[in-house]
Motif scaffolding. Structure first.
Motif, PDB file in Angstrom:
ATOM      1  N   PRO A  99     -34.063   4.269  -0.515  1.00 43.99           N
ATOM      2  CA  PRO A  99     -32.749   5.243  -0.593  1.00 43.99           C
ATOM      3  C   PRO A  99     -32.481   4.738  -1.782  1.00 43.99           C
ATOM      4  O   PRO A  99     -32.164   3.842  -2.064  1.00 43.99           O
ATOM      5  CB  PRO A  99     -31.832   5.591   0.620  1.00 43.99           C
ATOM      6  N   GLU A 102     -34.480   8.448   1.464  1.00 43.09           N
ATOM      7  CA  GLU A 102     -36.176   9.323   1.986  1.00 43.09           C
ATOM      8  C   GLU A 102     -36.413   7.335   1.691  1.00 43.09           C
ATOM      9  O   GLU A 102     -35.862   5.789   1.008  1.00 43.09           O
ATOM     10  CB  GLU A 102     -36.945   9.313   0.297  1.00 43.09           C
ATOM     11  N   GLN A 124     -37.533  10.679   5.798  1.00 48.29           N
ATOM     12  CA  GLN A 124     -36.444  10.870   5.245  1.00 48.29           C
ATOM     13  C   GLN A 124     -35.068  10.923   6.937  1.00 48.29           C
ATOM     14  O   GLN A 124     -35.318  10.994   7.578  1.00 48.29           O
ATOM     15  CB  GLN A 124     -36.601  12.224   4.717  1.00 48.29           C
ATOM     16  N   SER A 170     -29.392  13.972   1.319  1.00 50.11           N
ATOM     17  CA  SER A 170     -31.144  12.786   1.640  1.00 50.11           C
ATOM     18  C   SER A 170     -31.211  12.034   1.337  1.00 50.11           C
ATOM     19  O   SER A 170     -31.123  11.359   0.637  1.00 50.11           O
ATOM     20  CB  SER A 170     -32.015  14.084   1.881  1.00 50.11           C
TER      21      SER A 170
END
Length: 1165
Positions: free
Chosen positions: A456, A470, A504, A468
């Motif tokens: 992330p 990931e 996610q 979001s």
């Protein structure tokens, strides 16, 4: 005994008194292989005895004195906890002035009036029995100066005490411990508690030091306002002399406590169990230490080994038992007992002689799984006797594994330090001894590590938007990962705005509270990895205003051009946040010597991004950079890579080199050691060299490490030495050090000063001379000469108060001030060096001549009369010689406080009382009294007193004689000790008056008469009201009315006859002390009917100078306004007013002229 165990349960509640179970218990466990015994267990019942009855007297003392309130609690088990409270169960406040000692007593360094109370109560709390015992209350009263004087005046005569003063300020003295030295023993591992409590005024402050050492910083604690020093976990190194110092503004006092740390036995090596096979050898070692050295005793199966059957395979050598060629019958439990006077240790060791083939205890076909590049541990627990040897094999036909790649542990475990994929396979453990072999197979699987291949990322979003993160994970195909998201290391909020979709994490409608750190955690059964990103939420502003802040930290630090003593550091500046960077600060960390501590290295301009740095040898450098702008400093950058410089010889030698002896036969060489940064290399040591200064000896040297002191023993006393200390390390030596001059230890001087003689300068000063002591006999640094002198006392020769004067340096004479005149003194002289005093010279006796005496101790005036005063005094408290006489001087004081002529009298020395006669009546005198010796006149004491008019003088002949009776005028004078005179106003000049003064009280009344004459009239610029015609007429009318009234009264009383003088004389033998009537306080029969009228308070003669009669029950004012009325011997009136001073015929009447307004002031007692 509890079933199935060795626990012994004693139920005191149902099985008798606790005292019946008191004793020492020991548990023994036996089987066919031997007997083991436990430590001794001492059982004692708890006790909480009552205080013994005692009568506590109230304590009364003076303000400022010291006080100790004893507690003396009863001896209980376990010992009681002591505290002081009052009747309301409130703890008594404690401070530097008032505190409780370790023995429970309450100490007052000095008392104050607020310490007065009747409920000082000592309580003893016995925690084990949950009881509290109370001592009887102690009453303490602290007297102020006024209270003390009142108390003394009520209990002592005037000759016993002459007034009290509050305690003067004084230097400290110790209340506990006593003396200047004491000893203390403590056991190793216990808490050492040292206590010093001092008294003094002002309140002393306590300090603690340790001679030849420092107090351990992490184990030293101060209690009870620094009066108690505690050192936890004491060891033998804590032995030594501890000094407590009590100090106030008037002085300092020391007390030395010699501490010896003893030790109960403690293990160095306790005996361990032995498993031997027949024919093998072995040893049991029982090594213990303590102070004193513990005794070692061996037992076998609980029986002293000396009385057990002989075993040829066993040999005892002190604390070791040696076994050789053992057999199965040698199995037994051996006990080792190490004891001294402070305790004992007991340990059981099982010697088991077995013949067992190997057995492998690890389950067969155990599967081990590890992550690649991590260590793998394969177990092979085994047993056998003799002890089996272990070998490992890989695969069915593999060769034995060796320790070049693998690690073989003693417990049989095989360690693969870095397991790789090719380490997967079957491993075989083989155990062998002379009785057989055993083997076991285990299996190892090496898995791929779990990794986050897409982490992330940091995000900055506006409020209300969606964000979001990931997190893609790669893992071994045989493992199943679990991915979890965290916010600020906690679970995600239970909010539908947060959702996880595959790899996610999605957050919708972002708000400020969503800011934080989001972490992706991937777990398998073998490993765990994580990655984090920060979410920042900002306001949806189109163009934010510029933010001025400190710079962001520099980054990308790189070291290049690495040399032995230099390196080049480069970096990339961070954002300046709208304020230009003015400079960079470079700091370094020495990870080898001072890890975690950053030091300043250099500063460069804000335009530079590289710096050439000078380095020191043998330092493991790390660097960091800070940026500075007008706002301030940035945070530090990340640390650079480490750079270890090469070692070199030291650049510097130790500083503060000194040589001083602590004993007469040694030389203690000390220095300030180099720190790790200054060592320049490993193996830092010091070469200490010394030789006598005045000798031809070569240098003697020794190399030491990790110390800052070296003691040279066997030196001559106080000899100068040349000393040098040189640093060295594994690379080489530091430069040649400087030479320092020192001295070996001092010893006490051997010779006393000679030819001591005294010259008496005057009665309080003497000069002492002496010959110096030879320098060789001083045996140390000459500090000076010390004179001890004391006053010879015939009364108490055992307790002479010696005084000391020290004269610094090599002086050979000194003055003794403050001597007492007319006294015998003795003195001696001693030489002083750094070790102490030498022997005293022979005593010399001298005498001080007479001096002037001090003032007489007291002076008081007793028996005042009309014309005399009697003086009484006490001789001087310090006559300072033989008194020859007293000088008394006195002079009168008039009403305006002016002093009259001075009269001087000489009084013999054996007199302490003298009466002065022919003084003026009603006159105040000031007296000066002093004593004489052959040396002269001493200080004087002064006093004032006043003659009285209490006694009736002889009436002047024919003063105002007449047959008529005049009216007495009466005035009230309120009684007061401080007031012994009263002014009579409105008298006529040149006129004789008679006055009567009476006093009445609960026990009766007395009176006295006196005669006086006013002075002649004086010219005045003011208009005399007595010359006004209207006033003269008014007075004549008043006098006529009074005369008529008196005649009427006389006729009514005597029914027309003459007043019976003879009867009155018979009825009143002494007319001068006529009693007053008990009911109204008037004099005998001489009051008229108007005498019973109440007198208005504060009445005075009216402004028109007429006389208004106002009666009183206790005044004579109504008998005569001007005290010019006269009485016959029988008390009858013979006249009232007299306008002339010359005598009139005896039968003539006095003039009825009104009194003059000219005031005549007289004082009466």
């Amino acid at each position: 005994m509890k079933a199935g165990s060795g626990t012994l349960i004693i139920n005191i509640m149902s099985e008798g008194k606790a005292e019946s179970y008191e004793g020492v218990y020991q548990c023994t466990a036996r089987n066919e292989r031997g007997a083991a015994i436990s430590n001794n267990i001492v059982v004692r019942p708890s006790r909480s005895p009552l205080w013994t009855k005692e009568k506590l007297e109230p304590i009364t003392l003076r303000n400022g004195q010291s006080l100790v309130l004893p507690c003396r609690p009863p001896i209980g088990l376990p010992p009681a906890i002591i505290f002081w409270m009052d009747n309301s169960f409130q703890r008594l406040p404690q401070s530097e002035r008032v505190s409780q000692g370790l023995n429970g007593d309450l100490y007052f360094s000095n008392v104050l009036p607020e310490d007065t109370r009747e409920d000082y109560i000592c309580y003893a709390r016995f925690n084990h029995t949950q009881t509290i015992q109370q001592k009887q209350p102690i009453s303490v009263k602290v007297l102020s100066v006024d209270e003390l004087n009142d108390t003394i005046a009520a209990n002592l005569s005037d000759t016993e005490f002459y007034g009290a003063k509050s305690s003067r300020e004084r230097p400290p003295t110790f209340l506990t411990p006593e003396g200047s030295k004491s000893t203390k023993e403590e056991l190793r591992g216990n808490v050492l508690s040292l206590e010093c409590i001092a008294e003094g005024l002002p309140t002393p402050i306590i300090y603690w030091t340790k001679e030849d050492g420092i107090l351990p910083p992490n184990r030293t604690f101060y209690r009870n306002f620094k009066k108690t020093l505690q050192i936890t976990q004491v060891s033998e190194a804590d032995s030594g002399n501890y000094q407590c110092i009590a100090k106030n503004t008037l002085g300092t006092i020391h007390h030395t406590i010699s501490v010896t740390v003893k030790a109960a036995p403690y293990w160095i090596m306790a005996p361990q169990n032995l498993v031997l096979s027949p024919g093998e050898n072995g040893t049991l070692i029982c090594s213990a230490n303590g102070d004193p050295k513990p005794r070692i005793n061996w037992l076998m199966n609980g029986v002293p080994i000396e009385i057990t059957p002989d075993d040829p395979s066993r040999k005892i050598d002190g604390d070791i038992i040696i076994f050789s060629n053992v057999q199965e019958r040698s199995s037994a439990v051996y006990q080792c007992n190490a004891s001294n006077e402070y305790g004992y240790l007991l340990a059981n060791a099982f010697v088991n002689v077995l013949a067992e083939p190997p057995r492998i205890l690890t389950p067969e076909n155990t599967l081990y799984q590890v992550i690649a590049n991590r260590p793998a541990m394969l177990d092979c627990a085994f047993f056998g006797s003799p002890l089996p040897t272990i070998e490992w094999f890989k695969g069915a036909k593999g060769s034995a594994l060796h320790e070049d790649i693998y690690v073989l542990h003693e417990n049989g475990t095989l360690e693969i330090p870095v397991a790789q994929k090719d380490s997967t396979g079957t491993y075989t453990c083989v155990a062998r001894n002379k009785l057989g072999m055993a083997k076991n197979e285990v299996h190892l699987e090496v898995k791929d590590p779990t990794r986050i291949i897409k982490q992330p990322e940091y995000a900055v979003v506006q409020r209300g938007s969606t964000v979001s993160f990931e997190c893609k994970v790669k893992h071994d195909h045989t493992l199943v990962p679990t991915v979890t998201w965290l916010k600020d290391n906690n679970e995600l909020p239970n909010d539908e705005r947060f959702s996880v979709d595959g790899d996610q994490l999605v957050v919708t409608d972002v708000g400020d509270h969503d800011s934080g750190t989001y972490t992706c955690v991937a777990n398998t059964t073998l490993d765990m990895v994580s990655a984090s990103a920060v979410l920042s939420v900002v306001a949806p502003t189109p163009t934010p205003a510029p933010i001025y802040d400190v710079p962001n930290p520099p980054f990308d630090l790189e070291l290049t051009d690495q040399q032995d003593k230099s390196v080049q550091l480069s970096w990339t500046p961070g954002d300046d946040n709208n304020s230009p960077i003015t400079k960079f600060i470079i700091e370094y960390e020495d990870a080898m010597h001072e890890a975690g501590l950053w030091h300043h290295q250099a500063e460069v301009s804000g335009t530079q991004t590289t710096a050439e740095l000078k380095l020191s040898p043998f330092v493991n450098y790390s660097f960091r950079v800070l940026a500075v702008n007008s706002i301030g400093r940035s945070l530090p950058s990340e640390a650079s890579e480490q750079y270890l410089t090469k070692a070199a010889e030291p650049d510097n030698n130790p500083t503060a080199v000194e040589g001083l002896g602590s004993e007469p036969d040694n030389l203690v060489i000390t220095w300030k050691p180099l720190n790790g940064f200054e060592s320049n290399g490993p193996g830092l040591q010091y070469k200490v060299s010394w030789r006598q200064k005045d000798g031809d000896d070569e240098w003697t040297s020794v190399v030491v490490a990790n110390v800052s002191k070296y003691i040279v023993s066997g030196t001559p006393t106080f000899v100068p030495y040349l000393i040098k200390v040189q640093a060295l390390n594994d690379v080489g030596f530091a430069p040649e050090p400087a030479v320092v001059l020192g001295h070996s230890g001092e010893d006490l001087p051997m010779v006393a000063p000679g030819n001591v003689h005294v010259n008496v300068v005057n009665s309080t000063l003497a000069e002492v001379h002496w010959d110096p002591v030879p320098l060789k006999s001083i045996r140390g640094h000459l500090q000076g000469y010390r004179i001890y002198y004391w006053k010879a006392s015939q009364r108490n020769r055992r307790h002479l108060e010696k005084k000391i004067l020290t004269f610094q340096g090599s002086k050979t004479h000194g003055m003794l001030p403050g001597l007492e005149p007319f006294s015998h003194y003795t003195l001696n002289v001693r030489v002083v060096n750094g070790k102490g005093e030498g022997p005293a010279s022979p005593d010399r006796v001298f005498h001080t001549p007479e001096g002037v005496p001090s003032a007489p101790s007291s002076l008081k005036i007793v028996n005042p009369t009309l014309d005399s005063l009697t003086l009484e005094w006490d001789p001087p408290s310090h006559p300072n010689g033989i008194l020859t006489e007293y000088t008394l001087k006195y002079q009168p004081i008039n009403s305006t406080h002016e002093l009259g002529p001075l009269v001087d009298l000489k009084i013999p020395a054996n007199k302490t009382r003298w009466t002065l006669k022919n003084l003026n009546f009603s006159t105040r005198y000031k007296f000066y009294l002093s004593a004489h010796t052959a040396a002269g006149l001493g200080s004087q004491i002064t006093e004032e007193a006043m003659t009285t008019v209490d006694e009736a003088g002889i009436l002047p002949p024919d003063v105002g004689a007449g047959k008529g009776k005049e009216e007495w005028r009466k005035e009230i004078v309120n009684g007061s000790r401080s007031r012994n005179f009263y002014g009579l106003k409105g008298l006529m000049p040149g006129t004789a008056y008679k006055v009567r003064v009476g006093a009445a009280g609960a026990s009766g009344s007395v009176s006295a008469e006196g005669v006086f004459e006013t002075g002649p009239a004086m010219a005045s610029r003011q208009v005399d009201i007595a010359t006004q015609g209207w006033f003269i007429g008014l007075m004549c009318a008043v006098a006529l009315l009074i005369l008529i009234l008196l005649i009427v009264c006389f006729i009514r009383r005597n029914k027309g006859g003459k007043y019976p003088v003879k009867e009155k004389e018979d009825a009143h033998a002494d007319p001068e002390i006529q009693p007053m009537k008990e009911d109204d306080g008037t004099f005998g029969e001489y009051s008229d009917a108007e005498d019973h009228k109440p007198l208005k308070k504060g009445s005075r003669t009216p402004s028109d100078r007429t006389v208004k009669k106002e009666d009183s029950d206790d005044s004579l004012v109504d008998y005569g306004e001007g005290v010019n009325g006269q009485f016959n011997e029988d008390g009858s009136f013979i006249g009232q007013y007299s306008g002339k001073k010359e005598k009139e015929p005896a039968e003539g009447n006095e003039s009825s002229e009104a009194p003059s307004p000219v005031n005549a002031m007289n004082s009466f007692v």
